[in-house]
Design a protein around this motif. Structure first.
Motif, PDB file in Angstrom:
ATOM      1  N   ASP A 101      43.974  40.521  39.778  1.00 47.01           N
ATOM      2  CA  ASP A 101      42.733  41.257  40.002  1.00 47.01           C
ATOM      3  C   ASP A 101      41.505  40.627  39.355  1.00 47.01           C
ATOM      4  O   ASP A 101      40.432  41.234  39.344  1.00 47.01           O
ATOM      5  CB  ASP A 101      42.879  42.701  39.503  1.00 47.01           C
ATOM      6  N   SER A 102      41.638  39.427  38.808  1.00 49.13           N
ATOM      7  CA  SER A 102      40.470  38.813  38.173  1.00 49.13           C
ATOM      8  C   SER A 102      39.562  38.210  39.233  1.00 49.13           C
ATOM      9  O   SER A 102      40.025  37.788  40.304  1.00 49.13           O
ATOM     10  CB  SER A 102      40.906  37.726  37.194  1.00 49.13           C
ATOM     11  N   ARG A 156      40.452  36.140  42.904  1.00 46.49           N
ATOM     12  CA  ARG A 156      39.918  36.546  44.197  1.00 46.49           C
ATOM     13  C   ARG A 156      39.121  35.408  44.826  1.00 46.49           C
ATOM     14  O   ARG A 156      39.266  35.104  46.013  1.00 46.49           O
ATOM     15  CB  ARG A 156      39.041  37.783  44.031  1.00 46.49           C
ATOM     16  N   THR A 168      43.568  43.974  46.089  1.00 44.42           N
ATOM     17  CA  THR A 168      44.316  44.082  44.835  1.00 44.42           C
ATOM     18  C   THR A 168      45.226  45.297  44.856  1.00 44.42           C
ATOM     19  O   THR A 168      44.803  46.396  45.214  1.00 44.42           O
ATOM     20  CB  THR A 168      43.345  44.178  43.641  1.00 44.42           C
TER      21      THR A 168
END
Length: 457
Positions: A86-87, A91, A104
């Motif tokens: 999810d950073s 992405r 995510t």
């Protein structure tokens, strides 16, 4: 709307969960447990959309996506990365690899289905264009796949619609590093601006003051000039439900504030690349249609088009009670031109002949190459007397000035014979009209050539 969804994940529980969600919406679901298997399925063109996990043992999702997007055979397949990562850097790495979206986990059912439906519409449209463009390959036109793979997505023309000065100044500064940016802070003028600007991408804020940004997106989709321009919507996090509504009405992609610079650039490049690819497909389709009805040497319509369109013109003339004139033209002694000067000279004569024909007729008249050195001109709402005047003018324009051949190094005399008739009887068969004109042409040639012979019905 059904589509074949390929779910790629090495964790069986994740596969089962996504499979259940998608099957409930009547999508056909296929599965793969690793990247190699996924690439093989895609190579066989067995899926429409790929939901791709990132963390896999043999080949991670980034590499799978990169391979898909750099292969001309698979680059058009939408890829959505669905992962626990999810950073922003993860992405952006996925988007840079060519992914169409990066979701995510845990992904809500509403978001997942909305995104899949949006990409399904896009894939079906692209598939339709690709299918129609197959003809382009058969007639020697270049396929756009390789240029699409090499396209960086940079150098686009973007219209940014945002009425918050602090917002549009920041976004414009970021985008200007790779694109030409126009800002429209007045949403009531945005649609007109978009229609006139020939843009590659529209970026629309959904948080406009006293104006519904979704309505603007909907209007852009309904207007012919902007129907195919991709739309990237931007909204505050509390407006995420409106973004999902936007996907249903034709928004291609979206971003939630605060906007990450790298992600904005990556999503803009993705949309611009896709726009250029579909535009190229449409151009190929249009060109293939034109080539199918046009004589390549002269640029006039070909016999196939003439036979189809003449029937329509004849029916209209009969229905409206209007005359229709038809003439068949034959270049005199054309074989001797080829024999004495070569086939290149014959081609020069045919090209120049077509130019002079165009100059001698009206825009509503139909000029076709019937075959070899024979041509047909169809003149709606024209009686035999007027058509005879046009035919005589055309005959004089051909005979009155020699034709340049061999790049102007030689000039040769050329004449034509013309057989002329009209459609006078309601419901008369087109074949009978052509036969009558051909009979008149035979008389013109028999009587010494370089003349017009008319034959009434």
């Amino acid at each position: 709307m059904s589509a074949r969804i390929l779910v790629v994940d090495d964790v069986p529980a994740n596969v089962k969960l996504l499979e259940a969600r998608l099957s409930a919406e009547y999508f056909d679901v296929m599965t793969a447990s690793n990247g190699t298997e996924a690439l093989a399925i895609c190579a066989r063109a067995e899926c429409d959309i790929i939901l791709l996990d990132v963390m896999m043992p043999d080949m991670d999702g980034f590499e799978v996506c990169r391979r898909l997007k750099t292969d001309p055979a698979t680059h058009h397949i939408p890829v959505v990365m669905v992962t626990a990562l999810d950073s922003p850097s993860d992405r952006n790495r996925g988007l840079e690899a060519g992914a169409d979206d990066f979701l995510t986990k845990p992904v809500s059912d509403v978001v997942l289905i909305a995104r899949v439906r949006s990409l399904t519409r896009l894939k079906m449209m692209t598939d339709e264009l690709r299918m129609r463009a197959i003809t382009s390959l058969e007639i020697g036109m270049q396929a756009p796949e390789r240029s699409a793979v090499a396209d960086t997505g940079k150098g686009g023309r973007i219209l940014l619609v945002d009425d918050r000065q602090s917002s549009y100044e920041r976004l414009a500064t970021i985008l200007a590093a790779e694109h030409t940016i126009d800002v429209e802070p007045n949403p009531t003028e945005a649609l007109f601006h978009a229609a006139e600007g020939n843009y590659d991408l529209l970026i629309v804020s959904l948080d406009l003051n006293n104006f519904d940004g979704l309505r603007l997106c909907s209007q852009a989709r309904s207007l012919e000039r902007t129907r195919h321009v991709p739309i990237l919507a931007i909204a505050d996090p509390e407006n995420s439900t409106r973004l999902l509504r936007g996907l249903e009405i034709g928004v291609n992609d979206y971003l939630l504030r605060p906007i990450d610079k790298t992600e904005l650039l990556a999503r803009a490049r993705t949309q611009i690349r896709r726009r250029r690819y579909t535009d190229h497909l449409r151009d190929n389709v249009q060109n293939s249609i034109e080539m199918a009805i046009t004589d390549a040497l002269t640029g006039l319509h070909n016999r196939r088009y003439m036979e189809s369109h003449l029937a329509t013109l004849a029916e209209q003339a009969s229905t409206r009670g209007k005359p229709l004139a038809l003439m068949i033209l034959d270049i005199d002694y054309f074989k001797s031109i080829n024999d004495n000067y070569g086939h290149d000279a014959g081609d020069d004569v045919l090209r120049e002949f077509a130019v002079r024909v165009r100059k001698s007729i009206r825009g509503i008249d139909l000029a076709c190459r019937y075959g070899g050195e024979e041509f047909v001109i169809v003149m709606p709402e024209t009686d035999l007397h007027v058509a005879g005047m046009v035919a005589e003018r055309l005959r004089r324009s051909i005979a009155g000035e020699p034709f340049a051949v061999h790049k102007g190094s030689k000039r040769i005399e050329v004449t034509i014979s013309i057989g002329l008739t009209t459609l006078e009887q309601k419901g008369e068969a087109v074949a009978d009209v052509l036969k009558r004109a051909d009979t008149a042409l035979y008389r013109a040639k028999h009587d010494g050539r370089n003349r017009v012979v008319s034959q009434a019905a």
